[in-house]
Write a protein that holds these residues in place. Structure first.
Motif, PDB file in Angstrom:
ATOM      1  N   CYS A  41      37.867  -6.117  31.744  1.00 51.10           N
ATOM      2  CA  CYS A  41      36.436  -6.239  31.466  1.00 51.10           C
ATOM      3  C   CYS A  41      36.128  -7.646  30.942  1.00 51.10           C
ATOM      4  O   CYS A  41      36.770  -8.105  30.000  1.00 51.10           O
ATOM      5  N   PRO A  42      35.158  -8.332  31.551  1.00 44.79           N
ATOM      6  CA  PRO A  42      34.782  -9.657  31.058  1.00 44.79           C
ATOM      7  C   PRO A  42      34.269  -9.580  29.614  1.00 44.79           C
ATOM      8  O   PRO A  42      33.630  -8.604  29.223  1.00 44.79           O
ATOM      9  N   GLU A  43      34.546 -10.603  28.848  1.00 42.34           N
ATOM     10  CA  GLU A  43      34.161 -10.630  27.430  1.00 42.34           C
ATOM     11  C   GLU A  43      32.654 -10.493  27.230  1.00 42.34           C
ATOM     12  O   GLU A  43      32.210  -9.879  26.278  1.00 42.34           O
ATOM     13  N   ARG A  44      31.857 -11.062  28.138  1.00 42.96           N
ATOM     14  CA  ARG A  44      30.408 -11.007  27.942  1.00 42.96           C
ATOM     15  C   ARG A  44      29.885  -9.578  27.937  1.00 42.96           C
ATOM     16  O   ARG A  44      28.883  -9.282  27.297  1.00 42.96           O
ATOM     17  N   TYR A  45      30.550  -8.673  28.664  1.00 36.71           N
ATOM     18  CA  TYR A  45      30.099  -7.281  28.696  1.00 36.71           C
ATOM     19  C   TYR A  45      30.505  -6.507  27.439  1.00 36.71           C
ATOM     20  O   TYR A  45      30.128  -5.354  27.280  1.00 36.71           O
ATOM     21  N   LYS A  46      31.231  -7.155  26.564  1.00 40.47           N
ATOM     22  CA  LYS A  46      31.599  -6.547  25.282  1.00 40.47           C
ATOM     23  C   LYS A  46      30.690  -7.023  24.149  1.00 40.47           C
ATOM     24  O   LYS A  46      30.821  -6.578  23.025  1.00 40.47           O
ATOM     25  N   GLN A  47      29.772  -7.926  24.465  1.00 39.12           N
ATOM     26  CA  GLN A  47      28.874  -8.507  23.471  1.00 39.12           C
ATOM     27  C   GLN A  47      27.535  -7.765  23.466  1.00 39.12           C
ATOM     28  O   GLN A  47      26.834  -7.745  24.490  1.00 39.12           O
ATOM     29  N   PRO A  48      27.138  -7.175  22.336  1.00 44.83           N
ATOM     30  CA  PRO A  48      25.855  -6.462  22.278  1.00 44.83           C
ATOM     31  C   PRO A  48      24.655  -7.345  22.633  1.00 44.83           C
ATOM     32  O   PRO A  48      23.719  -6.884  23.283  1.00 44.83           O
ATOM     33  N   TYR A  50      24.471  -9.866  24.777  1.00 38.77           N
ATOM     34  CA  TYR A  50      24.395 -10.015  26.226  1.00 38.77           C
ATOM     35  C   TYR A  50      23.846  -8.738  26.859  1.00 38.77           C
ATOM     36  O   TYR A  50      22.982  -8.795  27.749  1.00 38.77           O
ATOM     37  N   LEU A  51      24.327  -7.599  26.429  1.00 39.82           N
ATOM     38  CA  LEU A  51      23.864  -6.329  26.981  1.00 39.82           C
ATOM     39  C   LEU A  51      22.380  -6.102  26.700  1.00 39.82           C
ATOM     40  O   LEU A  51      21.647  -5.597  27.555  1.00 39.82           O
ATOM     41  N   CYS A  52      21.922  -6.480  25.509  1.00 38.91           N
ATOM     42  CA  CYS A  52      20.496  -6.354  25.178  1.00 38.91           C
ATOM     43  C   CYS A  52      19.646  -7.274  26.054  1.00 38.91           C
ATOM     44  O   CYS A  52      18.587  -6.862  26.543  1.00 38.91           O
ATOM     45  N   ILE A  53      20.102  -8.498  26.270  1.00 38.95           N
ATOM     46  CA  ILE A  53      19.377  -9.442  27.121  1.00 38.95           C
ATOM     47  C   ILE A  53      19.309  -8.919  28.553  1.00 38.95           C
ATOM     48  O   ILE A  53      18.267  -8.988  29.211  1.00 38.95           O
ATOM     49  N   ARG A  54      20.413  -8.373  29.057  1.00 35.93           N
ATOM     50  CA  ARG A  54      20.422  -7.815  30.416  1.00 35.93           C
ATOM     51  C   ARG A  54      19.474  -6.622  30.526  1.00 35.93           C
ATOM     52  O   ARG A  54      18.811  -6.449  31.533  1.00 35.93           O
ATOM     53  N   LEU A  55      19.407  -5.802  29.482  1.00 32.22           N
ATOM     54  CA  LEU A  55      18.480  -4.676  29.490  1.00 32.22           C
ATOM     55  C   LEU A  55      17.034  -5.181  29.513  1.00 32.22           C
ATOM     56  O   LEU A  55      16.203  -4.674  30.270  1.00 32.22           O
ATOM     57  N   LEU A  56      16.746  -6.198  28.704  1.00 29.48           N
ATOM     58  CA  LEU A  56      15.396  -6.783  28.712  1.00 29.48           C
ATOM     59  C   LEU A  56      15.069  -7.384  30.074  1.00 29.48           C
ATOM     60  O   LEU A  56      13.942  -7.268  30.561  1.00 29.48           O
ATOM     61  N   MET A  57      16.066  -8.022  30.704  1.00 34.68           N
ATOM     62  CA  MET A  57      15.852  -8.596  32.038  1.00 34.68           C
ATOM     63  C   MET A  57      15.563  -7.487  33.047  1.00 34.68           C
ATOM     64  O   MET A  57      14.680  -7.624  33.903  1.00 34.68           O
ATOM     65  N   ALA A  58      16.276  -6.380  32.946  1.00 34.94           N
ATOM     66  CA  ALA A  58      16.045  -5.253  33.860  1.00 34.94           C
ATOM     67  C   ALA A  58      14.658  -4.651  33.639  1.00 34.94           C
ATOM     68  O   ALA A  58      13.986  -4.264  34.600  1.00 34.94           O
ATOM     69  N   LEU A  59      14.216  -4.581  32.395  1.00 35.34           N
ATOM     70  CA  LEU A  59      12.868  -4.084  32.115  1.00 35.34           C
ATOM     71  C   LEU A  59      11.815  -5.026  32.693  1.00 35.34           C
ATOM     72  O   LEU A  59      10.816  -4.573  33.278  1.00 35.34           O
ATOM     73  N   ALA A  60      12.037  -6.320  32.556  1.00 35.40           N
ATOM     74  CA  ALA A  60      11.121  -7.298  33.157  1.00 35.40           C
ATOM     75  C   ALA A  60      11.147  -7.177  34.675  1.00 35.40           C
ATOM     76  O   ALA A  60      10.107  -7.299  35.334  1.00 35.40           O
ATOM     77  N   ALA A  61      12.325  -6.907  35.230  1.00 36.48           N
ATOM     78  CA  ALA A  61      12.458  -6.743  36.681  1.00 36.48           C
ATOM     79  C   ALA A  61      11.669  -5.532  37.169  1.00 36.48           C
ATOM     80  O   ALA A  61      11.179  -5.528  38.298  1.00 36.48           O
ATOM     81  N   GLY A  62      11.536  -4.525  36.348  1.00 36.76           N
ATOM     82  CA  GLY A  62      10.723  -3.373  36.708  1.00 36.76           C
ATOM     83  C   GLY A  62       9.242  -3.688  36.649  1.00 36.76           C
ATOM     84  O   GLY A  62       8.447  -3.153  37.428  1.00 36.76           O
ATOM     85  N   ALA A  63       8.885  -4.570  35.740  1.00 35.71           N
ATOM     86  CA  ALA A  63       7.474  -4.909  35.570  1.00 35.71           C
ATOM     87  C   ALA A  63       6.951  -5.803  36.706  1.00 35.71           C
ATOM     88  O   ALA A  63       5.784  -5.697  37.083  1.00 35.71           O
ATOM     89  N   ILE A  64       7.802  -6.653  37.251  1.00 38.83           N
ATOM     90  CA  ILE A  64       7.353  -7.608  38.275  1.00 38.83           C
ATOM     91  C   ILE A  64       6.755  -6.903  39.496  1.00 38.83           C
ATOM     92  O   ILE A  64       5.629  -7.215  39.886  1.00 38.83           O
TER      93      ILE A  64
END
Length: 120
Positions: A41-48, A50-64
C-alpha cells in the motif's frame, strides 16, 4: 437528467454519477501505485489528510456535472472522472470552456501559459 436506475443498485443522481467517476479514477490510481510497489500500500493512502482531500475532491466531482447540468449519466460519469483536471485548470485561471478556433486549426494553451496554434 435527474437520475438513472441501475439493476441491484436503484436510483443514482447526477451527483452520484460524478462522485463515482472520481472514485473510479482514484481506485485505478491506487491499483497502479500498489502494482508499482509490488503489492504494498502506498504511504499516501495511509495518511488521513490525503484521504480527506480525496473525499473532498470526489464530492466536488459530484457537484460539477450537477451544476453544469450533464445531459446523460455517461456524461456525468466522465465529468466526475475528469474533475481533477477541470479543477486544476480553474485554479490556474484557465477557462476550460473557452475554445478559440480559427480556420482549420485551434489555439491551445501550453503548460507554461503560452498559446500556440494547433494544425488540424
Amino acid at each position: 437528467m435527474t437520475s438513472i436506475s441501475l439493476p441491484l443498485i436503484g436510483e443514482l443522481s447526477t451527483f452520484s454519477m460524478g462522485f463515482l467517476g472520481s472514485i473510479f479514477v482514484e481506485i485505478g490510481a491506487a491499483w497502479k501505485s500498489t502494482q508499482d510497489l509490488d503489492g504494498r500500500c502506498p504511504e499516501r493512502y495511509k495518511q488521513p489528510f490525503y484521504l480527506c482531500i480525496r473525499l473532498l475532491m470526489a464530492l466536488a466531482a459530484g457537484a460539477i456535472p450537477t451544476f453544469l447540468e450533464a445531459a446523460n449519466p455517461t456524461t456525468a460519469l466522465y465529468m466526475g472522472a475528469s474533475a481533477p483536471l477541470f479543477l486544476d485548470r480553474l485554479g490556474r485561471g484557465v477557462d476550460p470552456t473557452n475554445a478559440i478556433t480559427k480556420g482549420a486549426g485551434a489555439v491551445a494553451e501550453k503548460s507554461d501559459g503560452e498559446v500556440e496554434d494547433i494544425e488540424a
